[in-house]
Motif scaffolding. Structure first.
Motif, PDB file in Angstrom:
ATOM      1  N   LEU A  86       4.470  -6.994   8.153  1.00 30.64           N
ATOM      2  CA  LEU A  86       3.795  -5.613   7.601  1.00 30.64           C
ATOM      3  C   LEU A  86       4.389  -4.405   8.705  1.00 30.64           C
ATOM      4  N   MET A  87       4.464  -3.355   8.241  1.00 29.08           N
ATOM      5  CA  MET A  87       5.192  -1.969   8.795  1.00 29.08           C
ATOM      6  C   MET A  87       4.179  -0.959   8.543  1.00 29.08           C
ATOM      7  N   PRO A  88       4.330   0.134   9.400  1.00 33.87           N
ATOM      8  CA  PRO A  88       3.397   1.177   9.165  1.00 33.87           C
ATOM      9  C   PRO A  88       3.606   1.931   7.781  1.00 33.87           C
ATOM     10  N   GLU A  89       4.604   1.796   7.127  1.00 35.80           N
ATOM     11  CA  GLU A  89       4.628   2.358   5.661  1.00 35.80           C
ATOM     12  C   GLU A  89       3.930   1.510   4.816  1.00 35.80           C
ATOM     13  N   ASP A  90       3.586   0.484   4.928  1.00 36.70           N
ATOM     14  CA  ASP A  90       2.585  -0.195   4.130  1.00 36.70           C
ATOM     15  C   ASP A  90       1.030   0.223   4.180  1.00 36.70           C
ATOM     16  N   THR A  91       0.814   1.031   5.070  1.00 41.47           N
ATOM     17  CA  THR A  91      -0.622   1.454   5.118  1.00 41.47           C
ATOM     18  C   THR A  91      -0.878   2.472   3.966  1.00 41.47           C
TER      19      THR A  91
END
Length: 128
Positions: A86-91
Motif C-alpha cells: 500500500l502507498m499513500p495514494e491508496d488512501t
C-alpha cells in the motif's frame, strides 16, 4: 436488492497490507458481478477491481494491478479485496458494489453507473 457492508479498513504504513471484506445480504450477490471502488478527498469515485459472478474472471485498474487481489466466496456471500504494498495514494474510502444486472461489467471493469447497490464504505489510510 442486495445490502452490502464493508469492513477491514484502517490505518497502515506504506508497504503494508489490508484485507477488505464486503458482506452481502438479500438477493443479488451470487449471480452478479461485483466491484470495488474508492473515493479520495476531492476526487470522483474510481474503479479499483471487479469480479464476475463465479470468480473466474477479474479486472483491475492500472493502479491496482500486481498489488490488489479481488475474490469472492459465494457460499459465504462475501467479497474480498486483498491490498498489498500500500502507498499513500491508496488512501481513500473504499466501497463495494453489486452490478445492477448480471450482464453488466462485461467490457472490462465496471462503471459506477452499472452498479445497483453500494456499501457504506470503509476508510483506508496509508501513512508515509
Amino acid at each position: 436488492q442486495v445490502q452490502l457492508a464493508e469492513s477491514g479498513g484502517g490505518l497502515v504504513q506504506t508497504g503494508g497490507s489490508l484485507r477488505l471484506s464486503c458482506a452481502a445480504s438479500g438477493r443479488g450477490f451470487s449471480g452478479y458481478p461485483m466491484g470495488w471502488f474508492r473515493q479520495a478527498p476531492g476526487k470522483e469515485r474510481a474503479f479499483v477491481a471487479s469480479i464476475n459472478w463465479s470468480g473466474g474472471s477479474t479486472y483491475y485498474a492500472d493502479s491496482a494491478k500486481g498489488r490488489f487481489t479481488i475474490s469472492r466466496d459465494n457460499a459465504k456471500n462475501t467479497l474480498y479485496l486483498q491490498m498489498n504494498s500500500l502507498m499513500p495514494e491508496d488512501t481513500a474510502v473504499y466501497y463495494c458494489a453489486a452490478a445492477a444486472h448480471p450482464y453488466y461489467c462485461s467490457g472490462g471493469g465496471c462503471a459506477p453507473d452499472e452498479m445497483g447497490s453500494w456499501g457504506q464504505g470503509t476508510q483506508v489510510t496509508v501513512s508515509s
